[in-house]
Every structure is written in structure tokens, then in C-alpha cells.
Design a protein around this motif. Structure first.
Motif, PDB file in Angstrom:
ATOM      1  N   THR A  99       0.837  -1.208   0.000  1.00  0.00           N
ATOM      2  CA  THR A  99       0.000   0.000   0.000  1.00  0.00           C
ATOM      3  C   THR A  99       0.870   1.255   0.000  1.00  0.00           C
ATOM      4  OG1 THR A  99      -1.764  -1.158   1.171  1.00  0.00           O
ATOM      5  CG2 THR A  99      -1.806   1.249   1.231  1.00  0.00           C
ATOM      6  N   ALA A 100       1.935   1.232   0.805  1.00  0.00           N
ATOM      7  CA  ALA A 100       2.855   2.365   0.821  1.00  0.00           C
ATOM      8  C   ALA A 100       3.556   2.508  -0.525  1.00  0.00           C
ATOM      9  CB  ALA A 100       3.880   2.176   1.938  1.00  0.00           C
ATOM     10  N   ALA A 101       3.948   1.373  -1.103  1.00  0.00           N
ATOM     11  CA  ALA A 101       4.609   1.428  -2.415  1.00  0.00           C
ATOM     12  C   ALA A 101       3.646   1.905  -3.488  1.00  0.00           C
ATOM     13  CB  ALA A 101       5.171   0.047  -2.772  1.00  0.00           C
ATOM     14  N   LEU A 102       2.390   1.462  -3.360  1.00  0.00           N
ATOM     15  CA  LEU A 102       1.400   1.859  -4.358  1.00  0.00           C
ATOM     16  C   LEU A 102       1.126   3.353  -4.316  1.00  0.00           C
ATOM     17  CD1 LEU A 102      -1.200  -1.050  -4.150  1.00  0.00           C
ATOM     18  CD2 LEU A 102       0.489  -0.614  -5.916  1.00  0.00           C
ATOM     19  N   ALA A 103       1.233   3.942  -3.140  1.00  0.00           N
ATOM     20  CA  ALA A 103       1.002   5.386  -3.031  1.00  0.00           C
ATOM     21  C   ALA A 103       2.009   6.142  -3.893  1.00  0.00           C
ATOM     22  CB  ALA A 103       1.092   5.823  -1.578  1.00  0.00           C
ATOM     23  N   GLY A 104       3.286   5.732  -3.792  1.00  0.00           N
ATOM     24  CA  GLY A 104       4.300   6.369  -4.631  1.00  0.00           C
ATOM     25  C   GLY A 104       4.125   6.017  -6.090  1.00  0.00           C
ATOM     26  N   ALA A 105       3.776   4.746  -6.359  1.00  0.00           N
ATOM     27  CA  ALA A 105       3.584   4.330  -7.746  1.00  0.00           C
ATOM     28  C   ALA A 105       2.372   5.017  -8.366  1.00  0.00           C
ATOM     29  CB  ALA A 105       3.432   2.819  -7.814  1.00  0.00           C
ATOM     30  N   GLN A 106       1.337   5.225  -7.564  1.00  0.00           N
ATOM     31  CA  GLN A 106       0.148   5.904  -8.084  1.00  0.00           C
ATOM     32  C   GLN A 106       0.473   7.338  -8.486  1.00  0.00           C
ATOM     33  OE1 GLN A 106      -2.916   4.423  -8.610  1.00  0.00           O
ATOM     34  NE2 GLN A 106      -3.263   6.324  -9.737  1.00  0.00           N
ATOM     35  N   ALA A 158      -2.455  -0.859 -14.484  1.00  0.00           N
ATOM     36  CA  ALA A 158      -2.822  -2.277 -14.499  1.00  0.00           C
ATOM     37  C   ALA A 158      -1.905  -3.087 -13.590  1.00  0.00           C
ATOM     38  CB  ALA A 158      -2.772  -2.815 -15.924  1.00  0.00           C
ATOM     39  N   ALA A 159      -0.598  -2.781 -13.632  1.00  0.00           N
ATOM     40  CA  ALA A 159       0.353  -3.503 -12.787  1.00  0.00           C
ATOM     41  C   ALA A 159       0.051  -3.262 -11.303  1.00  0.00           C
ATOM     42  CB  ALA A 159       1.781  -3.065 -13.112  1.00  0.00           C
ATOM     43  N   LEU A 160      -0.267  -2.023 -10.967  1.00  0.00           N
ATOM     44  CA  LEU A 160      -0.605  -1.709  -9.573  1.00  0.00           C
ATOM     45  C   LEU A 160      -1.852  -2.467  -9.136  1.00  0.00           C
ATOM     46  CD1 LEU A 160       0.000   2.140  -9.371  1.00  0.00           C
ATOM     47  CD2 LEU A 160       1.489   0.304  -8.642  1.00  0.00           C
ATOM     48  N   ALA A 161      -2.836  -2.489 -10.003  1.00  0.00           N
ATOM     49  CA  ALA A 161      -4.078  -3.189  -9.662  1.00  0.00           C
ATOM     50  C   ALA A 161      -3.817  -4.678  -9.446  1.00  0.00           C
ATOM     51  CB  ALA A 161      -5.104  -2.982 -10.768  1.00  0.00           C
ATOM     52  N   ASP A 162      -2.978  -5.270 -10.306  1.00  0.00           N
ATOM     53  CA  ASP A 162      -2.657  -6.698 -10.165  1.00  0.00           C
ATOM     54  C   ASP A 162      -1.922  -6.963  -8.852  1.00  0.00           C
ATOM     55  OD1 ASP A 162      -3.833  -7.153 -12.576  1.00  0.00           O
ATOM     56  OD2 ASP A 162      -1.963  -7.229 -13.717  1.00  0.00           O
TER      57      ASP A 162
END
Length: 456
Positions: A67-74, A223-227
Motif C-alpha cells: 500500500t505504501a509502495a502503491l502510493a508512490g507508484a500511483q 494495471a500492474a498496480l491493480a494486479d
């Protein structure tokens, strides 16, 4: 008399003692073999529960980390999508310039064709003049006509006529020269206009390619983040389900054991009570049995369910006939229409460009232009051009129907990447982004560069 009483006491106590023995035996059988009534559930071991708890904790930590990584990736996805929108905006601007240049080129080509036709007519006149001169045997018909006159009077008459004819032939030559210059200039203008149009077309194609690449990157990242998020969430859900199953099994086993122990204790207590009672009865009178009172079940009286009267749906208010309300109403009619990258015409949804080719819908600026076109107000096609062309409005002065714009750099209008219609009360109507649909939502102030007023 004494013998009879003694015999009665000995023989009369035997049935009571036999009944008490049977009851005790029954209780002991229930305690010794509870499985006869119901199978005991399996009780998971402490090691199994500890392992499940550890697995759940590990999965939860993975979810927290992702979730923390996704925040930056988002943020990276959002940035790519903003760059995509800016590039699409640049393409739309170049496309509009190309279309305007093509109109100029078409006009210049038509003018060149007309000049070429005039030149052909003028050249035909010159050819006719040369043919006449050749037929007369001289390229100087004026001299020949004067020398063959019968007298001074005829010479003067011919001289006047030849002067007029000479002037006409001179005009023919001038017209040819002028037509040649006009034709050449028209051809040069047409060639330049066509070159400009071609260059703008190439620039538009290059901008479209850049926009498509940004959009592809944004979609791939999303898409990668969602997966990734779906995978870790599934792992956590499975771990939680496993732990909950073990905990439920242990709780059921403990409940069952407690129920069995309570049942055994109650049975033992009843047996002891019955034994004592039987012993007391045997010491006094023959045992008698009194049937237990039959339990009666009282009917359950249920109160009638309360009902809530349906609220009447309020009637919609009358539409406002102003340009703003007409534009908003037109945009609202498109709620739910899919976002189409580059889509939207003056008459409604249209095919998208590039990566959304074949998808009929609107992009953000396509929607705002369409909405105001229905109110009779013409605004540019792309969002940055809309912002530049229209009167500016500050945040404090925003009114219903104003256009609101977002940029990656709020001090640079060339970084505008989105536009929406302001509805008032911090609400907007927008075509958000690819993959979404036209919606009403809350106003976002982050990245807000300013507003503009089409109705001004």
C-alpha cells in the motif's frame, strides 16, 4: 407383626435401590462416552493457530508495504496520465492549426489554378497576334499598312486604326506578363501553404505518438498496480480466512467440551439427588413415582411490523433558459458516457484518437466545447486553448457554469491537462480520464490553475 414389618422393609427397599442404580449407570455411561450423543469437533493445536496467526500477520505486513509502495507508484501513474493529457492537448492544438492551414492551402491552390487559366487565355491571345503577323508577312503590320496607303488621307486613317490595334496588342502582352506573375505567386503561396499544412500534420502526428506513449505507460502502470494490490489482498484474505477457521474450530471444540462437562455434572447431580431421595423413601414408605408436569409452550405473540411510509420524490425544478444552464443541461445529458481519448464533437460523442480509436465518447475539453456549443457559444477544442481564449476567473469569483482548469505547474498555462464545468458549491461535472465515465463529483483544488467564463 414385627416379622411382617421387617420383611416389608427388606423387600420394599429393593425397587428403589435398583432404580437409583440404573440412573447412576446411565449418567456414568453419558460421561464415559459423550460421542454417542454427538461427535466431538476437532480442536486445532496451539502450533496450528500460531502458524495461522503468523501467516496472517505476514500477509498484513505485505499489504501495508505494498500500500505504501502503491502510493508512490500511483503518483507516477498520475504524472504519466497528466503528461498524456498535455500531449493530447498539444496534438489537438496542432491538429486545429493543420486544419486551418489546409483551408488556406486549398484556397491558394484554387487561386493558383485560376491564375493558370488566365495565363492560358493571355497566351492564346499572344499566339493569335503572332499568327496574324505571320499571315501578313511581317512582324510589323503597322509599317506595311502605312506604306501601301493610296494617299495622305488614307495613311492618316490607317495610322489611327493601327494605333488602336497596337494598343490592344500591347494590352495583350501586358496581360500575359501579369498573368504569369500572378500564376507564379499563386503557385508559390499554394506550395508554401501546403508545406505548412504538411509540417503541422507531421507535428500533430508526432504529438499524438508522444501522447499515446504516455497513455500506454500510464495504463500499464495502473494495471500492474491493480494486479499487485489484488494479489496481496487475496493472500491476506486467504490467511485471515484460514485463521478464522482455526479459531472457530477451537471455539466450537471448547464449547462442545464445556457443554459435555456441564451435562455430565448435571446428570451426576441429578443421580445423586435421586439416590438420596430413593434412600429416604426406602427408609419410610415404598417408593412412589410422581409424573413430572408436562411443559407447555406458550404461543409467541409477535407485534405487527412497523412500516415506514414512502417519501414522495420531489419534482425537478424548471430549467433555466440561460446559456450557462443550457450548457450544464447538455453536459448532464452525457452523464455515464464513456471517456474517449480525443473524442467529442460539436454535435455529440465521437470516435477517439490513437489508443482510444473506435471508442465513442468525450474527453474533458471535448465535453466542455460540446456543452457550450449547445448554448450557441463557440470555444476552442483543447483545454489550454480554452483557458487562453476565455476571460479569466479567480477561485474567489467562480460562478456556476465557469470552466475550471488543472495544471502540473500552476504558473504555466502550457501544462494544463484537464478542464471541467463548475456547478457551484464545490461541485464539478467532468469527463475524468480514460477508462472512466462522465460524472458529477467534488471540486479538487490541488493543481487548480484558474477558471474561465465562456458566457462572458
Amino acid at each position: 407383626m414385627g416379622t411382617t414389618a421387617t420383611t416389608q422393609r427388606r423387600t420394599g427397599g429393593r425397587p428403589a435401590r435398583r432404580l437409583a442404580g440404573v440412573a447412576v449407570a446411565a449418567v456414568l455411561s453419558l460421561v464415559a462416552a459423550p460421542g454417542i450423543a454427538a461427535a466431538a469437533p476437532t480442536n486445532p493445536s496451539d502450533a496450528q493457530i500460531d502458524a495461522a496467526q503468523q501467516q496472517t500477520q505476514t500477509a498484513a505486513q505485505q499489504v501495508e508495504a505494498i500500500t505504501a509502495a502503491l502510493a508512490g507508484a500511483q503518483a507516477s501513474v498520475d504524472s504519466a496520465r497528466e503528461e498524456s493529457a498535455i500531449a493530447l492537448d498539444a496534438f489537438q492544438g496542432k491538429q486545429a492549426e493543420h486544419e486551418a492551414a489546409q483551408v488556406v492551402a486549398d484556397a491558394a491552390t484554387a487561386a493558383a489554378a485560376a491564375a493558370a487559366r488566365d495565363l492560358e487565355v493571355a497566351r492564346a491571345d499572344v499566339v493569335s497576334f503572332a499568327r496574324q503577323s505571320y499571315q501578313q508577312g511581317s512582324t510589323s503590320p503597322t509599317l506595311e499598312a502605312l506604306t501601301t496607303a493610296d494617299g495622305p488621307a488614307q495613311m492618316l486613317e490607317r495610322a489611327a486604326l493601327l494605333e488602336a490595334a497596337g494598343a490592344h496588342q500591347g494590352d495583350v502582352v501586358v496581360r500575359v506578363t501579369t498573368a504569369e506573375e500572378q500564376a507564379r505567386a499563386a503557385q508559390e503561396q499554394a506550395a508554401a501553404a501546403l508545406a505548412d499544412a504538411a509540417a503541422l500534420e507531421e507535428e500533430a502526428a508526432a504529438a499524438l505518438a508522444v501522447a499515446e506513449q504516455y497513455e500506454r505507460d500510464a495504463r500499464a502502470q495502473a494495471a500492474a498496480l491493480a494486479d499487485q494490490q489484488a494479489a496481496v489482498q487475496q493472500q491476506l484474505a486467504q490467511a485471515q480466512q484460514s485463521l478464522q477457521g482455526l479459531q472457530a474450530a477451537r471455539a466450537e471444540a471448547e464449547r462442545f467440551a464445556a457443554e459435555q462437562a456441564a451435562a455430565a455434572a448435571a446428570a451426576a447431580a441429578r443421580a445423586e439427588s435421586e439416590r438420596a431421595a430413593a434412600a429416604q423413601r426406602a427408609a419410610t414408605t415404598p417408593a412412589t413415582t410422581t409424573p413430572a408436569p408436562r411443559a407447555t409452550t406458550q404461543p409467541v405473540v409477535r407485534a405487527p411490523a412497523a412500516t415506514t411510509p414512502a417519501r414522495p420524490v420531489p419534482a425537478a425544478g424548471a430549467a433555466n433558459g440561460s446559456a450557462v444552464e443550457t450548457a450544464i443541461a447538455a453536459a448532464r445529458e452525457q452523464l455515464g458516457v464513456i471517456y474517449s481519448w480525443g473524442g467529442g464533437s460539436l454535435t455529440g460523442p465521437s470516435m477517439g484518437w490513437g489508443i482510444d480509436a473506435g471508442i465513442v465518447g468525450f474527453d474533458c475539453s471535448g465535453l466542455t466545447r460540446y456543452a457550450y456549443a449547445q448554448a450557441g457559444i463557440s470555444i476552442p477544442r483543447n483545454s489550454s486553448a480554452q483557458y487562453k481564449a476565455l476571460p479569466k476567473v479567480s477561485r474567489a469569483d467562480l460562478q456556476r457554469g465557469d470552466l475550471v482548469f488543472w495544471a502540473t505547474n500552476t504558473s504555466n498555462a502550457s501544462t494544463i491537462h484537464h478542464v471541467a464545468i463548475y456547478l457551484g458549491n464545490d461541485r464539478i461535472l467532468e469527463a475524468p480520464q480514460s477508462g472512466s465515465r462522465i460524472r458529477e463529483t467534488s471540486m479538487r483544488w490541488g493543481g487548480f490553475i484558474g477558471g474561465a467564463r465562456p458566457s462572458a
